[in-house]
Design an enzyme around this catalytic site. Structure first.
Site, mmCIF file in Angstrom:
data_model
loop_
_atom_site.group_PDB
_atom_site.id
_atom_site.type_symbol
_atom_site.label_atom_id
_atom_site.label_comp_id
_atom_site.label_asym_id
_atom_site.label_seq_id
_atom_site.Cartn_x
_atom_site.Cartn_y
_atom_site.Cartn_z
ATOM 1 N N HIS A 1 -9.144 3.452 -1.815
ATOM 2 C CA HIS A 1 -7.784 2.939 -1.665
ATOM 3 C C HIS A 1 -7.384 2.087 -2.879
ATOM 4 O O HIS A 1 -7.434 0.866 -2.839
ATOM 5 C CB HIS A 1 -7.718 2.119 -0.364
ATOM 6 C CG HIS A 1 -6.364 1.614 -0.006
ATOM 7 N ND1 HIS A 1 -5.198 2.213 -0.445
ATOM 8 C CD2 HIS A 1 -5.970 0.549 0.749
ATOM 9 C CE1 HIS A 1 -4.158 1.533 0.032
ATOM 10 N NE2 HIS A 1 -4.596 0.518 0.749
ATOM 11 N N CYS B 1 0.808 -1.225 0.000
ATOM 12 C CA CYS B 1 0.000 0.000 0.000
ATOM 13 C C CYS B 1 0.833 1.264 0.000
ATOM 14 O O CYS B 1 0.322 2.351 -0.263
ATOM 15 C CB CYS B 1 -0.897 0.029 1.236
ATOM 16 S SG CYS B 1 -2.028 -1.354 1.292
#
Lengths: 388, 388
Positions: free
Chosen positions: B337, B85
């Site tokens: 996201h 991430c």
């Protein structure tokens, strides 16, 4: 910018391995660290090339896990680079630039990859993901197909009959397998003949089995240091004199697959930074993923004139002891090709050659070496020049 | 080292998209390039964050394909960074360091990712590959499980009853969804209530559905320039004042999951380089992949005392207009996201905030901003401080 040297190198045996990517990396890294006369805690940053870890081991974000495995502290940045087969060399170039700029004095660069557990057919299909997924992979092309096209184009462009070109391509395989017999870390350590190559089964016409490098497991690592630090650690520093990296692709946007624009650009950058000419280079580790790949790379790097790369092989000019030794390690063809580790393994060989530590495969008097690493559909190219 | 500024930003709408990763990237990149008053050909290097491209689109080595899509020349180096991430922020930090060192004057940094085509259950399992494959993923843990453990540990460590903590965690979701209603590019643009959160289905006790951020599709891009070049291009340069990156993991080697060592290290580096304190920061985009993640991040970044992060949410201190605005964009929770794009989207928001271009969600008088991006099993942490 400061001068940057390689002060230590490490490498596992290439070939099928039962170890994980993390374990192989640690083995290579600890050898490089030990050989650098430093402690693991002296490492200030970690740079790693890895391509297939998600598919083979279900492992993303491997860089901090490698840092942790070595016991590096939490304030050590660690980055994974993925540039397909060029991943390891991309990592070296980035690390070199940051050390040269003064951000770090001592860093570890490595590459690690497991491929053999997938088997060659699955690995070939998986690795085709390094070509353009929209218009190339989608149509079913894999890398043997790409380089088969390069061979046909080369044959046509230079008017070299395919039969003659195939014999010369086979000579690349023979040379690199012979070199591999002198490298105890090589995947293949067995001599082959032109006849064996030409009798092999057809993979993608005109490429037969022994025109293709294997998928291998393995890891390699090097420690880079600023000149000042390097001089305290070793009396055999090997300096990085120039780096270059180019980008191109997909194939349908490239003008001539036999002269990849990204390689021409990367080589120009590297020679320019080093202030040397192709004819100054003594030893080369270049990206012979297929035999034709060695021929076209040797030309775009300026080692031989365009269209003469296959003749040069026939005349033995690229053998150890020839005009310029190409792939004395055995290359991807015989040493093996653990994708993300390959660029770092090329660095390992060049450093060993420039230090005069290569035994039977030593290129005598080698002072200047070049690595060439290709990633994807002739898309990522990295060249690095090393000198003593 | 030279000062480095962001001179242009671009971002797609986050949420489900029919576009490919390359198409989304090009959309964000062209907006950033247009906004920088430059031509595409002025870009000297490309840095891109991408995590799941191999699995979602069968696309490795995406960096040169993105360079090609934009028409960048063959001598433009292009690198893909994968730090789970944190991929996008890893790319920004590397690009910043190379521009600061003088290698480049103008570079493009971006992130792109497609997730929604997999569906949430498959994306969750695939993305679990960012944890340690040998001892964590192997046992079936996914990231909701990791952060569920963090919530239990936090409740126990600070003696905050789980029921109370869950209400405060829900307030994080309510705040970020409210902020998302003011962001036309957010994945979710709908207000929610504490009751809605607490009625959601259980994902990993104590995390319920609305404690979890979504997987999104999207891309973001920024153009970085040396100070001298930046001043010619814009009268609103936003400078990168400090960067930090730490490494840790796997979980079983970490002492306290509520205070990740890599974040503490990264934040210390960034604050040190910028010469500022946590209390100087006006606006923060931090890694709220789960509601508890926002609370523990706000503490390790020094914005609130350890153990007080959940109370601070209840008191409204992290709202727009509070002591320090956290995730005015909506954060990962509401803005969405798209893994590799997230760090760059955080940069997009901070730059827009410091330029005063955020309309209804503008943090008044914001002069100093911070991004915080987490990758893997609390393994890669990147902090970047931006100032005008």
């Amino acid at each position: 910018m400061r001068k940057v040297a390689v002060v230590g190198v490490g490498m596992t045996k290439f070939g099928p391995s039962e170890k994980t990517q993390v374990e192989m990396f640690a083995e290579a890294a600890l050898e490089a660290i030990d050989g650098s006369n430093i402690e693991t805690r002296d490492i200030q940053a970690l740079f790693v090339g890895n391509a297939l870890g998600g598919f083979v081991e279900g492992q993303f974000n491997i860089a901090p896990l490698l840092a942790s495995e070595l016991g590096l502290s939490a304030d050590t940045p660690s980055n994974r680079f993925e540039g397909a087969c060029a991943s390891g060399s991309v990592a070296i170039r980035d690390a070199f630039m940051l050390v040269a700029a003064g951000y770090h004095d001592l860093v570890l660069v490595g590459g690690t990859e497991r491929c053999t557990v997938m088997g060659t057919p699955m690995a070939t299909r998986t690795f085709a993901m390094a070509s353009d997924s929209r218009y190339e992979e989608f149509n079913g092309i894999t890398f043997p197909g790409v380089f088969a096209m390069v061979a046909h184009l080369y044959s046509q462009k230079y008017g070299i009959p395919l039969k003659k070109l195939k014999e010369r391509m086979a000579m690349v395989a023979v040379k690199n397998h012979k070199n591999g017999t002198m490298n105890p870390l090589a995947h293949f350590q067995k001599e082959i003949t032109v006849e064996t190559v030409l009798k092999g089964f057809m993979v993608a016409d005109p490429l037969q089995l022994l025109d293709c490098c294997p998928f291998s497991d393995g890891a390699a690592a090097i420690v880079l240091a600023s000149e000042e630090v390097a001089k305290k650690l070793t009396d055999k520093p090997v300096y990085i004199r120039g780096v270059g990296q180019g980008s191109a692709g997909p194939l349908y946007r490239q003008k001539d697959l036999t002269v990849p624009a990204a390689r021409v650009a990367a080589a120009k950058q590297a020679y320019g930074m080093a202030g040397v000419k192709p004819s100054d280079i003594d030893v080369v580790e270049l990206h012979d993923c297929f035999t034709i790949a060695e021929i076209v790379a040797s030309e775009a790097l300026g080692l031989f004139e365009y269209g003469t790369g296959s003749e040069a092989v026939e005349r033995g000019e690229s053998q150890i002891g020839g005009r310029v030794a190409i792939n004395p390690s055995g290359g991807l063809k015989a040493k093996g090709h653990p994708i993300g580790a390959t660029g770092v393994a090329q660095a390992y060989e060049i450093v060993k050659q420039l230090r005069g530590e290569c035994g039977a495969r030593q290129v005598k008097g080698a002072k200047l070496g070049l690595t060439d690493t290709l990633g994807g559909d002739l898309a990522t190219m990295v060249n690095i020049i090393y000198g003593i």
